[in-house]
Design a protein around this motif. Structure first.
Motif, PDB file in Angstrom:
ATOM      1  N   ARG A 134       0.872  -1.168   0.000  1.00  0.00           N
ATOM      2  CA  ARG A 134       0.000   0.000   0.000  1.00  0.00           C
ATOM      3  C   ARG A 134       0.907   1.214   0.000  1.00  0.00           C
ATOM      4  O   ARG A 134       1.801   1.317   0.825  1.00  0.00           O
ATOM      5  N   PHE A 135       0.734   2.100  -0.953  1.00  0.00           N
ATOM      6  CA  PHE A 135       1.599   3.277  -1.015  1.00  0.00           C
ATOM      7  C   PHE A 135       0.839   4.407  -1.683  1.00  0.00           C
ATOM      8  O   PHE A 135      -0.157   4.172  -2.391  1.00  0.00           O
ATOM      9  N   ALA A 136       1.300   5.617  -1.440  1.00  0.00           N
ATOM     10  CA  ALA A 136       0.673   6.775  -2.071  1.00  0.00           C
ATOM     11  C   ALA A 136       0.813   6.619  -3.581  1.00  0.00           C
ATOM     12  O   ALA A 136       1.890   6.284  -4.075  1.00  0.00           O
ATOM     13  N   GLY A 137      -0.257   6.830  -4.311  1.00  0.00           N
ATOM     14  CA  GLY A 137      -0.181   6.719  -5.758  1.00  0.00           C
ATOM     15  C   GLY A 137      -0.518   5.331  -6.269  1.00  0.00           C
ATOM     16  O   GLY A 137      -0.478   5.088  -7.474  1.00  0.00           O
ATOM     17  N   PRO A 178      -3.745  -7.497   3.931  1.00  0.00           N
ATOM     18  CA  PRO A 178      -2.595  -7.350   4.829  1.00  0.00           C
ATOM     19  C   PRO A 178      -1.702  -8.582   4.763  1.00  0.00           C
ATOM     20  O   PRO A 178      -2.178  -9.716   4.727  1.00  0.00           O
ATOM     21  N   ARG A 179      -0.415  -8.333   4.700  1.00  0.00           N
ATOM     22  CA  ARG A 179       0.531  -9.437   4.588  1.00  0.00           C
ATOM     23  C   ARG A 179       1.532  -9.349   5.726  1.00  0.00           C
ATOM     24  O   ARG A 179       1.963  -8.282   6.103  1.00  0.00           O
ATOM     25  N   TRP A 180       1.884 -10.488   6.243  1.00  0.00           N
ATOM     26  CA  TRP A 180       2.832 -10.505   7.351  1.00  0.00           C
ATOM     27  C   TRP A 180       4.163 -11.138   6.962  1.00  0.00           C
ATOM     28  O   TRP A 180       5.088 -11.142   7.719  1.00  0.00           O
ATOM     29  N   ASP A 181       4.195 -11.691   5.758  1.00  0.00           N
ATOM     30  CA  ASP A 181       5.367 -12.483   5.401  1.00  0.00           C
ATOM     31  C   ASP A 181       6.350 -11.721   4.536  1.00  0.00           C
ATOM     32  O   ASP A 181       7.394 -12.237   4.195  1.00  0.00           O
ATOM     33  N   SER A 182       6.011 -10.485   4.145  1.00  0.00           N
ATOM     34  CA  SER A 182       6.841  -9.854   3.123  1.00  0.00           C
ATOM     35  C   SER A 182       7.221  -8.432   3.506  1.00  0.00           C
ATOM     36  O   SER A 182       7.242  -7.549   2.684  1.00  0.00           O
ATOM     37  N   SER A 183       7.494  -8.214   4.785  1.00  0.00           N
ATOM     38  CA  SER A 183       7.797  -6.846   5.199  1.00  0.00           C
ATOM     39  C   SER A 183       9.296  -6.569   5.228  1.00  0.00           C
ATOM     40  O   SER A 183       9.704  -5.483   5.585  1.00  0.00           O
ATOM     41  N   GLY A 184      10.097  -7.536   4.855  1.00  0.00           N
ATOM     42  CA  GLY A 184      11.548  -7.320   4.873  1.00  0.00           C
ATOM     43  C   GLY A 184      11.974  -6.267   3.874  1.00  0.00           C
ATOM     44  O   GLY A 184      11.310  -6.077   2.852  1.00  0.00           O
ATOM     45  N   PRO A 185      13.049  -5.548   4.131  1.00  0.00           N
ATOM     46  CA  PRO A 185      13.488  -4.463   3.242  1.00  0.00           C
ATOM     47  C   PRO A 185      13.829  -4.960   1.840  1.00  0.00           C
ATOM     48  O   PRO A 185      13.584  -4.262   0.854  1.00  0.00           O
ATOM     49  N   LEU A 186      14.342  -6.179   1.746  1.00  0.00           N
ATOM     50  CA  LEU A 186      14.724  -6.695   0.435  1.00  0.00           C
ATOM     51  C   LEU A 186      13.499  -6.837  -0.468  1.00  0.00           C
ATOM     52  O   LEU A 186      13.492  -6.388  -1.622  1.00  0.00           O
ATOM     53  N   LEU A 187      12.425  -7.451   0.098  1.00  0.00           N
ATOM     54  CA  LEU A 187      11.220  -7.655  -0.703  1.00  0.00           C
ATOM     55  C   LEU A 187      10.540  -6.328  -1.008  1.00  0.00           C
ATOM     56  O   LEU A 187       9.969  -6.147  -2.080  1.00  0.00           O
ATOM     57  N   ARG A 188      10.602  -5.409  -0.034  1.00  0.00           N
ATOM     58  CA  ARG A 188      10.006  -4.096  -0.292  1.00  0.00           C
ATOM     59  C   ARG A 188      10.728  -3.410  -1.425  1.00  0.00           C
ATOM     60  O   ARG A 188      10.105  -2.807  -2.307  1.00  0.00           O
ATOM     61  N   GLY A 189      12.039  -3.493  -1.410  1.00  0.00           N
ATOM     62  CA  GLY A 189      12.830  -2.901  -2.488  1.00  0.00           C
ATOM     63  C   GLY A 189      12.502  -3.550  -3.818  1.00  0.00           C
ATOM     64  O   GLY A 189      12.334  -2.869  -4.841  1.00  0.00           O
TER      65      GLY A 189
END
Lengths: 231, 510
Positions: free
Chosen positions: B75-78, B268-279
């Motif tokens: 979820r992000f702006a835009g 909502p996801r709990w398994d993919s909040s790591g910085p690598l996956l976000r990047g």
């Protein structure tokens, strides 16, 4: 008089017969279990459903083949009695002219009937800005304005609370008496029938049982009424 | 209930549509002199059509999966704007997108420049690879939307359970996402494969030659260059078989419902909040947006610089396109309204209107040409024929928007209308139009946008004096007047997206 002459309605596996006369100038309650065909019978009388056999006469005239809008009756449905995009005044005005080109005299009549049901000042509102009771009043106002001799009610007040429903029934009885309207109303509340209906008839086992005086009927319930009341 | 005039009008409309549809097809069938008339190059066109469709479909889906996953779990702006952007290619004129892709991937574009710095010589935008690239441009967003729906259909409870059990991203993929993809992706790939088999404008602008000609393009060439009507008709038969399949699949699955509506749910996801996956997700979304936006930005920004010195002929062509778009929108919505009324009683009316999806514009055009030929000079009817073909082709989409709405209106207010004697025109004015303005506006906007940007049947008929804006744009590209072409592209985008926006927004307000 509303005569149902050898009427037979078939919808899929459902079958209903009616052969009786309903008196004009009074309120007749129509009761029966869920799915017994109360609404179906009203739909046939109003012209939404063609009977497979028999005829319907009002004041001696056969109306069986007439379009719904041409029948000498008005109908209040369970819901969706008002167009949401039209104002209260427009919804009521449709009772006089579907194209809403009202003459000054018709506008006066429109204002009078709105006042009669207690909706003065709310003419410009849309249905969504009205309470449930006010919506019912607007629908009743249109039926009064149309001035058709018969009024069919398919439980239009069933979504209202008990006090509001009683208010609406009182208003219905008063206006029907004053205008000399004949009313056929579906209800599943025995107390509603006892409160306003001169006569009551039941549907049981796929057939309409001819009406009897409400007072007498509840004083000495028939087997069909006892079965419906669960006694 | 008893809306007699509407039902009669709708039935007549459905019959007229059937005649307009089947007449040309019969003419094509009658004129086609069997398969013997087809040359080896025509069978090559069929092979290329199937091959490029398979490549386009596979690439679109493969690229769409990471984008859909990123949109499903972030979820992000835009984000709404990105989802909207994914719907935009549906109404973007094909020729504008092609011009944009040439600007980015062509000899003088930024990709070639970067490759040049690295000492590489990237393949040309023209030819098979260009056709596939353009198809990916149009269909990767579609695949993303459809696969995103699949992701959003995974129940939140499942993901909560996965979190409670301590699933990592790999476990979630194996146990939840892979089964969903296995169920969703083959259908999406098939739809895109079938859509790509009917490609004309892309192949016209970027393909051609023995190794990059689709069947639709072969019809055009047989018609326009060889004037071999029998061969054009035989090719039309081949295309009809392809198109019949394509269209029904496309109609069922591709129409964006009100553009991005209902795709705003982020599970909502709990398994993919790591910085690598976000990047990774951020990068994927950024790349997808760049792929979709860069061609548009390059064309439209440069086009804006040259908009004022467009030749008068371009403005005249724009006026023709505007007239066709408005005419098509009004006719289509009028027909669709009447047919939706009739469809309440006669289900065959819906089938008749939907049949149009099976016809390709060039097959219809060839057929109409054959029908007009004994009567008059068909060239004189280029614009009316373009209008007619656009109406027929847009009708299934309009019906798909209007028929469910009409059914709902009838269920809710049909009896009330009938009991008050609201019928015919009075019903239309007091009930029909007010209650159906949203779907009618959407249908009108869609029709106008598609008709304004259509580069199909007009290429068969038109003389330069009859050019519509997309045809003019194609001709400017063909004569390498790229600055004017870009300005014309800007004009065309303003015209088609503007018409869509006006109709769609106009039906929401008030």
């Amino acid at each position: 008089m509303l005569e149902l002459d050898g009427l037979e309605i078939v919808q899929g596996a459902f079958r209903l017969t009616a052969d009786t006369v309903l008196q004009a100038g009074q309120i007749t309650a129509l009761m029966g279990a869920s799915g017994s065909g109360k609404s179906t019978l009203l739909a046939a009388i109003a012209g939404f459903l063609d009977p497979v056999r028999g005829s319907i006469r009002i004041a001696g005239t056969d109306i069986t083949g007439l379009a719904p809008g041409d029948r000498p009756l008005s109908m209040l449905f369970q819901d969706n009695n008002l167009f949401p995009h039209l104002t209260v005044a427009q919804n009521v005005g449709l009772g006089l002219r579907p194209d809403l080109r009202l003459s000054p005299a018709q506008k006066d009549a429109q204002a009078a009937v709105l006042a009669r049901v207690g909706l003065e000042g709310l003419e410009a509102r849309r249905p969504r800005d009205l309470s449930g009771g006010q919506q019912s009043r607007a629908a009743l106002a249109r039926a009064l304005l149309r001035g058709r001799p018969w009024l069919l009610l398919d439980e239009p007040f069933s979504a209202l609370g008990p006090a509001l429903r009683r208010d609406m029934l009182t208003l219905l009885r008063e206006t029907a008496r004053a205008e000399g309207l004949s009313v056929l109303m579906v209800t599943h509340h025995p107390e509603d029938a006892r409160a306003v209906a001169d006569a009551t008839c039941l549907i049981a086992d796929g057939a309409l049982i001819p009406p009897a005086s409400t007072e007498a009927l509840f004083a000495e319930p028939t087997p069909a009424l006892r079965a419906y009341l669960g006694e | 209930m008893s809306r007699g005039p509407g039902t009669r009008l709708g039935t007549a409309a459905a019959l007229a549509v059937l005649v307009v549809l089947l007449g040309p097809l019969l003419a094509v069938a009658w004129r086609a002199e069997g398969w013997a008339g087809l040359r080896a190059s025509d069978w090559g066109a069929l092979r290329f059509t199937l091959w490029q469709a398979a490549c386009s479909s596979a690439l679109s889906v493969l690229l769409a999966i990471p984008v859909a996953r990123a949109l499903a779990r972030r979820r992000f702006a835009g984000r709404d704007a990105v989802v909207l952007l994914l719907g935009a290619p549906f109404i973007l004129p094909v020729i504008v997108a092609v011009l944009g892709l040439v600007a980015v991937f062509g000899r003088t574009g930024p990709i070639a420049w970067i490759a040049g710095l690295a000492g590489l010589d990237p393949p040309s935008i023209y030819g098979a690879q260009g056709v596939i690239l353009a198809h990916v441009f149009f269909n990767m967003p579609l695949a993303t939307r459809l696969i995103l729906q699949g992701w959003q259909a995974i129940p939140g409870e499942r993901l909560r359970l996965a979190a409670a059990l301590g699933f990592g991203p790999g476990d979630t993929f194996r146990l939840l996402e892979w089964p969903m993809l296995r169920a969703t992706v083959p259908g999406v790939a098939l739809v895109i494969f079938l859509i790509c088999t009917t490609s004309f404008a892309v192949a016209l602008a970027l393909g051609g030659g023995p190794r990059a000609t689709t069947v639709e393009l072969a019809i055009y060439q047989a018609f326009r260059f060889d004037f071999d009507l029998g061969r054009a008709a035989a090719l039309g038969g081949v295309q009809l078989a392809l198109g019949g399949l394509a269209a029904f699949a496309a109609l069922r699955l591709t129409l964006p419902s009100g553009f991005g509506a209902g795709q705003d749910r982020v599970v909502p996801r709990w398994d993919s909040s790591g910085p690598l996956l976000r990047g990774q997700d951020g990068g994927v979304i950024a790349l997808a947006c760049a792929f979709l936006l860069l061609p548009m930005v390059l064309v439209l920004a440069e086009g804006a610089l040259h908009l004022t010195n467009l030749p008068a002929a371009v403005w005249t062509a724009a006026a023709r396109s505007l007239a066709i778009a408005l005419g098509a929108a009004l006719l289509t919505v009028g027909l669709a309204l009447a047919m939706a009324v009739a469809a309440l009683r006669a289900p065959w009316v819906e089938a008749a209107g939907t049949l149009a999806v099976a016809a390709s514009p060039l097959v219809l055009g060839t057929g109409l040409y054959l029908l007009l030929l004994p009567l008059a000079n068909p060239i004189a009817f280029a614009l009316p024929v373009t209008l007619l073909v656009n109406v027929v082709l847009a009708l299934p989409f309009a019906l798909r928007a209007l028929i469910p709405a009409m059914r709902e209106l009838d269920a809710d207010y049909g009896r009330l209308s009938a009991s008050l004697g609201l019928t015919g025109w009075v019903w239309l004015r007091r009930v029909g139009l007010p209650r159906l303005r949203r779907p009618a506006g959407f249908a009108a906007g869609l029709t106008a946008a598609l008709a304004a940007g259509d580069l199909g049947v007009i290429t068969l008929f038109a003389t330069p004096e009859q050019a519509t804006l997309p045809l003019m744009l194609y001709q400017l590209m063909g004569s390498y007047r790229m600055e004017e072409a870009k300005a014309a592209a800007l004009l065309l985008v303003i015209l088609s997206l503007g018409l869509f926006w006006l109709f769609e927004r106009g039906s929401r307000d008030a």
